[in-house]
Design an enzyme around this catalytic site. Structure first.
Site, PDB file in Angstrom:
ATOM      1  N   ASN A  91       0.841  -1.197   0.000  1.00 55.62           N
ATOM      2  CA  ASN A  91       0.000   0.000   0.000  1.00 55.62           C
ATOM      3  C   ASN A  91       0.878   1.250   0.000  1.00 55.62           C
ATOM      4  OD1 ASN A  91      -2.337  -1.622   0.256  1.00 55.62           O
ATOM      5  ND2 ASN A  91      -2.032  -1.754   2.463  1.00 55.62           N
ATOM      6  N   GLN A  98      -2.424   2.814   3.566  1.00 59.15           N
ATOM      7  CA  GLN A  98      -1.123   2.721   4.237  1.00 59.15           C
ATOM      8  C   GLN A  98      -1.199   3.387   5.607  1.00 59.15           C
ATOM      9  OE1 GLN A  98       2.188   4.653   2.240  1.00 59.15           O
ATOM     10  NE2 GLN A  98       3.683   3.339   3.260  1.00 59.15           N
ATOM     11  N   HIS A 104       6.493  -1.344   2.812  1.00 54.85           N
ATOM     12  CA  HIS A 104       6.416  -2.742   3.272  1.00 54.85           C
ATOM     13  C   HIS A 104       5.501  -3.517   2.362  1.00 54.85           C
ATOM     14  CE1 HIS A 104       3.322  -0.377   5.301  1.00 54.85           C
ATOM     15  NE2 HIS A 104       2.566  -1.459   5.288  1.00 54.85           N
ATOM     16  N   HIS A 106       3.103  -6.843   2.109  1.00 50.12           N
ATOM     17  CA  HIS A 106       2.384  -7.850   2.886  1.00 50.12           C
ATOM     18  C   HIS A 106       2.355  -9.166   2.100  1.00 50.12           C
ATOM     19  CE1 HIS A 106       0.088  -4.957   5.579  1.00 50.12           C
ATOM     20  NE2 HIS A 106       0.371  -4.135   4.583  1.00 50.12           N
TER      21      HIS A 106
END
Ligand code: AMP
Length: 146
Positions: A91, A98, A104, A106
């Site tokens: 995101n 986010q 990051h 997932h």
């Protein structure tokens, strides 16, 4: 080799070892650990060791290191938990959901019970080939200038 880390974000603190995590993988440029609020069992995060909110702004060595690390952690999740289906999602920005302003990715297994990522994938109805061609040309030009 950690890049620039910030003082305040939770993932920089995890990378520095100031906050604990359930680590699953680490290399020079990447750290992966279990998500503390999992959408399904096995939900992991893969994080570059450089503070940057947006993926497209990540220095190339960190962006390049993410691919193999994500693949490796996904394989570990599949092997360890017998997962067959999973989503990989990143995101960028608050409107995209986010909540932690540090890149990051997932890895979210799809549970047999339906747990995991729920997507509301709604294709636009009013975009024709001409429109797609128009914005594709703009993107191609912009990519070419990078
Ligand atoms: P996003 O909404 O894409 O920014 O995802 C942020 C994710 O970070 C959420 O799924 C949180 O559960 C997760 N998270 C936040 N703090 C921690 C933490 N200390 N350890 C592990 N995961 C975390």
């Amino acid at each position: 080799m950690a890049g620039e880390l910030c003082d305040s974000c939770v993932f920089c603190k995890i990378i520095r070892g100031q906050i604990p995590c359930h680590k699953v993988y680490e290399d020079e440029r990447v750290l992966a650990f279990a998500d503390i609020g999992p959408l399904s069992e096995g939900h992991c995060l893969v994080v570059p060791k450089h503070h940057e909110q947006f993926f497209h702004r990540l220095p190339e060595p960190y962006a390049a290191a993410l691919g193999p690390a994500i693949s490796r952690v996904a394989a570990g999740v599949v092997d360890a938990l017998g997962v067959t289906d999973y989503n990989i999602i990143n995101n960028n920005g608050e409107r995209c959901g986010q909540t932690v302003a540090h890149v990051h990715w997932h890895i979210v297994p799809k549970g047999e019970d339906g747990s995991g990522l729920c997507l509301d994938w709604r294709a636009l109805k009013d975009v024709d080939g001409e429109k797609i061609s128009e914005y594709t040309q703009k993107i191609r030009d912009a990519v070419g200038k990078r």
